[in-house]
Enzyme design. Structure first.
Site, short mmCIF file in Angstrom:
data_model
loop_
_atom_site.label_atom_id
_atom_site.label_comp_id
_atom_site.label_asym_id
_atom_site.label_seq_id
_atom_site.Cartn_x
_atom_site.Cartn_y
_atom_site.Cartn_z
N ARG A 224 0.86 -1.19 0.00
CA ARG A 224 0.00 0.00 0.00
C ARG A 224 0.89 1.24 0.00
O ARG A 224 2.11 1.13 0.09
CB ARG A 224 -0.95 0.00 1.20
CG ARG A 224 -0.25 0.11 2.56
CD ARG A 224 -1.26 0.12 3.69
NE ARG A 224 -0.62 0.33 4.99
CZ ARG A 224 -1.27 0.35 6.16
NH1 ARG A 224 -2.58 0.17 6.18
NH2 ARG A 224 -0.62 0.55 7.28
N ASN B 209 -5.33 7.31 4.31
CA ASN B 209 -5.07 6.54 5.53
C ASN B 209 -3.60 6.64 5.90
O ASN B 209 -2.74 6.22 5.13
CB ASN B 209 -5.43 5.06 5.34
CG ASN B 209 -5.34 4.26 6.62
OD1 ASN B 209 -6.24 4.29 7.45
ND2 ASN B 209 -4.24 3.55 6.81
N GLU B 210 -3.34 7.26 7.05
CA GLU B 210 -1.98 7.34 7.60
C GLU B 210 -0.97 7.87 6.58
O GLU B 210 -0.02 7.19 6.19
CB GLU B 210 -1.53 5.96 8.11
CG GLU B 210 -2.39 5.44 9.25
CD GLU B 210 -1.95 4.08 9.76
OE1 GLU B 210 -2.31 3.72 10.88
OE2 GLU B 210 -1.24 3.35 9.01
N GLU C 66 -8.12 4.42 15.11
CA GLU C 66 -7.72 3.02 15.27
C GLU C 66 -7.15 2.86 16.68
O GLU C 66 -6.08 3.40 16.98
CB GLU C 66 -6.67 2.61 14.22
CG GLU C 66 -7.19 2.65 12.79
CD GLU C 66 -6.15 2.21 11.77
OE1 GLU C 66 -5.13 1.61 12.18
OE2 GLU C 66 -6.35 2.49 10.57
#
Length: 671
Positions: A103, A141-142, A303
Site C-alpha cells: 500500500r 489513511n496514515e 484506530e
C-alpha cells in the site's frame, strides 16, 4: 460520544455481516469506519464506478442504528491504475521504483495521481454526500506511513526544483543560503538540483531540510485537494478528518490539520516485534501531540488497538485491563471518540496477524467482554468528560522541522529524537503535571513553564517570544545543543547557544558527543540539586557561565571534571535553565519538582506506573487514575475531597485509592 470499530465488509462473506452487526449492537457500538482500502471495488476500471457492495453494507449497518465514517481509498491505488499509469509510483533513495504489492505506492507529486484521486473522491462524495447516516469522512489513511513520506523519482525531482524556484526566486539566493560553495556544489541551472538520492557521503544539510519541507508541503496540498473535493459535494454537517501518524515523518501535521474539522490518530501502544508496550509517558506524549495539532481541539482515535498486532511479527498480547486503560488514557487526554481496530482479524492478506476484538474464528471472548465493559462504563459520564477542559500550565515545544534537522545530523549514535524529547517530557508526566505540546505560533502567556527540548534548529521569532516570556516572569527550560542552527539548517557563527546565549547567561566553548556505551557523571553543587549524583548520556555541553548560576558539574576523572553541566539564569522576573547533557531521571525529577514548586504549579507524588489526568467541567472535576503496571497494586493519594466512581455514580472514595494491576477508573467530584 462515539465508540466504534473499523470494519471491512469486503473481507467477509455477506452471510456473516448480519452476525457481526448483531454482536456490535450488543456491544454498544454506534459508529463504523469502512472503505478506506476499497478503491478497486468502487472503481473496478477507470471511470466505471460501482458502490453496490458498500451500499449494501451501509444499508445493513444503519438498520442497526449505527453511523458510518467513510475513508477515501487513495492509500491503495488498484492494479489497473498502476499498470496504466506507472508514473504515479514513488522511488526510494536509491532511485529504485517502489512497485505494486502493498500500500501507499504513490507519490503525492504526481499530477496524474492527483487527478485520479480527485475523480474517485468526487464520485464517492456525490454518491454518499447526502446520506443521512454517513456522518463523516477520513481522507486517505496514515499519510506517509511505512516510509512513504519521501519519494525520489524524476516526477519528485521536477516538482522539488519548481518548489525551490518559488521559495528562493533566484539561484544566487539559494546558493548563498545553502552554502553551495562547499564541495563545489554551486548550481547555475535549476535542473541541476537533485532530490537527495543515495550518495557516497551525505547531502548538504540545507538541501535535506528543504526537501523535507517540500515533501510536507506536497502532502498538505494533496490533502487539501481531497478536502476541497469533498466539501463541494457533501453536507455541511459531515466532518472531514485524517488519521495521523507521529513518527518524524516529512509532514507538517499542523498545516494539514488547518483544512480538517478535527484530526484523528491511530493509537498502538504496542506493535509487531515489540516485547512490551511503550512507556506510559510515550503514549501520553502522542495524545498530547494530537491535542496540540489543532491548538487544543479534541480528536478521534480512529484506530485503537484491541488485540496483539503485527504483520510478519506479532507483538505483545495486551493483558486483561489494557484495553480499558488505554481507552481511558486516550479519552482523558483529549480523544472524543474511540474506534477499535479491528473488528475481526483478517484470514488473508498482510494483516492476518492484526488481531481484533474478535480473532480469526469470529467468536466473542475476553476482548469482546472487555470492550463491552468499557462502553458500559462510559454511558453515564462519557459525553460530559470529553466536553470538560484540559488544564495545562506547562508548554512543551515541538516543531517537526527541528525533528528533521536532528534526523539529518543526529551527531551521536545514542541519539533518538523521540527518546530525547521524552527525557525532558517524562518528569512532568511523573509528577502529574499536565502540559500542552506547542509550536512557535502560540500565545505563551497561558503557561508558567515552557520546556524547549533539544532546540537544535532555532527560529528567531520564537527566540524573542521566549525571552519576553521569561522577562515577564515565566520559566524556560533548555537542553543540550540549543541554538546551534538557523532556519536554513546552517550553524550559527555566534558562540553557542547562539542567539540564546545572553538569555541563558552562558557560553558553550566545547562539547563531547557520547557514543557507544560512553557516559558521564553529573554532581549537583547547588540547590535544588546539591548532593545529588546522576549518570548522563548522548551529549555533554561544557558550559562557561557568564551570568548564570551553576547547579551541577561533571565529576568524571577526565579533563572536563568540575565544568558546569546545568545552570540557572535570572532574566527579568523569570528564570532560564540550561541542561547541558542527557542527564537521567534521578536528577531531572527533583529539578522539575523544584522548578514547578517555584512557578506555583502543583505536583502530585504517585508510584511510578500510576498516571492521573484531570479534566475540569462547569460543575464537575474528573480525575482519571491509571495503573500501568501489569504486576503490582498501588495505593494512590487522591486530591482532597470526596470522589465518586463516574461509571456508576455510587461508589465513593476519599483520601487513598487502591489500584490493582492494570486497573483504571474515572472519578468525579462536584466543583
Amino acid at each position: 460520544m462515539f465508540i466504534g470499530v473499523d470494519y471491512y465488509p469486503e473481507q467477509w462473506p455477506r452471510e456473516r455481516w448480519e452476525t457481526d452487526l448483531k454482536l456490535m449492537k450488543e456491544l454498544g457500538i454506534n459508529v463504523i469506519r469502512i472503505s478506506e482500502f476499497g478503491w478497486t471495488l468502487m472503481e473496478p476500471e477507470e471511470g466505471t464506478y460501482d458502490f453496490s457492495l458498500y451500499d449494501d453494507a451501509i444499508k445493513l449497518i444503519t438498520s442497526y442504528g449505527m453511523k458510518v465514517v467513510l475513508g477515501t481509498p487513495t492509500a491503495t491505488p488498484p492494479a489497473w491504475l498502476i499498470q496504466k499509469y506507472p508514473e504515479v509510483l514513488p522511488a526510494d533513495e536509491n532511485g529504485v521504483t517502489i512497485g505494486f504489492g502493498a500500500r501507499r505506492h504513490y507519490t503525492v507529486n504526481s499530477k496524474t495521481y492527483h487527478l485520479l484521486s480527485k475523480r474517485i473522491v468526487e464520485a464517492m462524495a456525490k454518491h454518499y454526500g447526502d446520506h443521512p447516516d454517513v456522518i463523516g469522512w477520513q481522507t486517505d489513511n496514515e499519510y506517509g506511513h511505512e516510509k512513504s513520506d519521501r519519494s525520489y523519482s524524476e516526477v519528485d525531482q521536477e516538482a522539488f526544483q519548481e518548489w525551490l524556484l518559488q521559495k528562493y526566486g533566484s539561484l544566487e539566493e539559494l546558493n548563498h543560503r545553502w552554502g553551495t560553495v562547499f564541495w563545489s556544489q554551486t548550481y547555475d541551472n535549476w535542473s541541476q538540483i537533485p532530490v537527495p538520492r543515495k550518495v557516497y557521503q551525505e547531502h548538504n544539510p540545507s538541501l535535506l531540510l528543504d526537501f523535507n519541507r517540500f515533501c510536507a508541503d506536497a502532502y498538505t496540498a494533496y490533502n487539501r485537494m481531497q478536502v476541497e473535493t469533498l466539501r463541494e459535494h457533501i453536507r455541511e454537517d459531515q466532518f472531514i478528518t485524517h488519521n495521523f501518524v507521529y513518527t518524524g515523518l516529512a509532514q507538517d501535521q499542523k498545516a494539514i490539520a488547518e483544512d480538517l474539522d478535527f484530526i484523528s490518530f491511530d493509537n498502538y501502544p504496542v506493535w509487531g516485534g515489540l516485547a512490551e508496550p511503550i512507556k506510559p509517558a510515550a503514549i501520553a506524549r502522542q495524545h498530547d501531540l494530537c491535542r496540540g495539532t489543532k491548538n487544543g481541539k479534541g480528536y478521534w482515535v480512529m484506530e485503537e488497538l484491541s488485540g496483539a498486532q503485527g504483520w510478519s511479527q506479532i507483538g505483545y498480547l495486551p493483558r486483561p485491563g489494557h484495553l480499558k486503560l488505554w481507552t481511558y488514557q486516550a479519552i482523558a487526554r483529549g480523544a472524543e471518540a474511540i474506534v477499535y481496530f479491528r473488528w475481526r482479524a483478517a484470514r488473508f492478506g498482510t494483516e492476518q496477524f492484526c488481531h481484533g476484538i474478535l480473532d480469526h474464528d469470529g467468536v466473542p471472548r475476553r476482548k469482546y467482554k472487555e470492550v463491552k465493559d468499557v462502553i458500559d462504563s462510559l454511558k453515564r459520564r462519557g459525553d460530559d468528560l470529553i466536553a470538560a477542559d484540559f488544564p495545562a500550565e506547562v508548554g512543551f515545544y515541538h516543531d517537526p522541522e527541528n525533528d528533521w534537522a536532528w534526523q539529518i545530523q543526529p551527531q551521536s549514535d545514542q541519539f533518538d529524537f523521540i527518546q530525547e524529547f521524552l527525557r525532558f517530557y517524562e518528569p512532568a508526566h511523573a509528577l502529574q503535571v499536565q502540559g500542552n505540546i506547542i509550536r512557535d505560533d502560540v500565545d505563551l502567556s497561558a503557561y508558567k513553564v515552557i520546556v524547549v527540548p533539544i532546540y537544535f534548529l532555532t527560529k528567531k521569532g520564537f527566540n524573542e517570544k521566549l525571552e519576553q516570556f521569561a522577562r515577564q516572569g515565566g520559566t524556560v527550560i533548555f537542553s543540550y545543543r540549543t541554538g546551534v542552527k538557523d532556519q536554513d539548517n546552517v550553524v550559527s557563527e555566534k558562540t553557542l547557544p547562539g542567539e540564546l546565549s545572553n538569555m541563558c547567561g552562558i557560553e558553550v566553548h566545547e562539547y563531547d558527543s557520547l557514543r557507544g556505551s560512553r557516559s558521564a557523571t553529573v554532581k549537583g553543587t547547588a540547590a535544588p540539586l546539591e548532593g545529588l549524583s546522576a549518570e548522563s548520556s548522548v551529549w555533554c555541553d561544557f558550559i562557561e557561565p557568564t551570568e548564570a548560576e551553576v547547579l551541577a558539574t561533571y565529576e568524571d576523572d577526565e579533563w572536563f571534571s568540575g565544568r558546569a553541566a546545568i545552570t540557572r539564569n535570572y532574566v527579568g522576573r523569570g528564570q532560564v535553565y540550561y541542561i547541558g547533557t542527557g542527564v537521567d531521571r534521578s536528577m531531572l525529577l527533583p529539578l522539575y519538582e523544584a522548578i514547578f514548586k517555584e512557578a506555583g504549579i502543583e505536583t502530585t507524588d504517585t508510584p511510578e506506573p500510576v498516571e492521573m489526568v484531570t479534566r475540569v467541567g462547569d460543575d464537575v472535576t474528573y480525575v482519571t487514575v491509571l495503573n500501568h503496571s501489569v504486576e503490582e497494586s498501588f495505593d494512590v493519594k487522591l486530591p482532597a475531597g470526596k470522589w465518586i466512581d463516574a461509571s456508576n455514580g455510587e461508589e465513593t472514595f476519599e483520601g487513598t485509592l487502591t489500584l490493582k494491576p492494570l486497573q483504571s477508573i474515572i472519578l468525579e467530584s462536584s466543583n
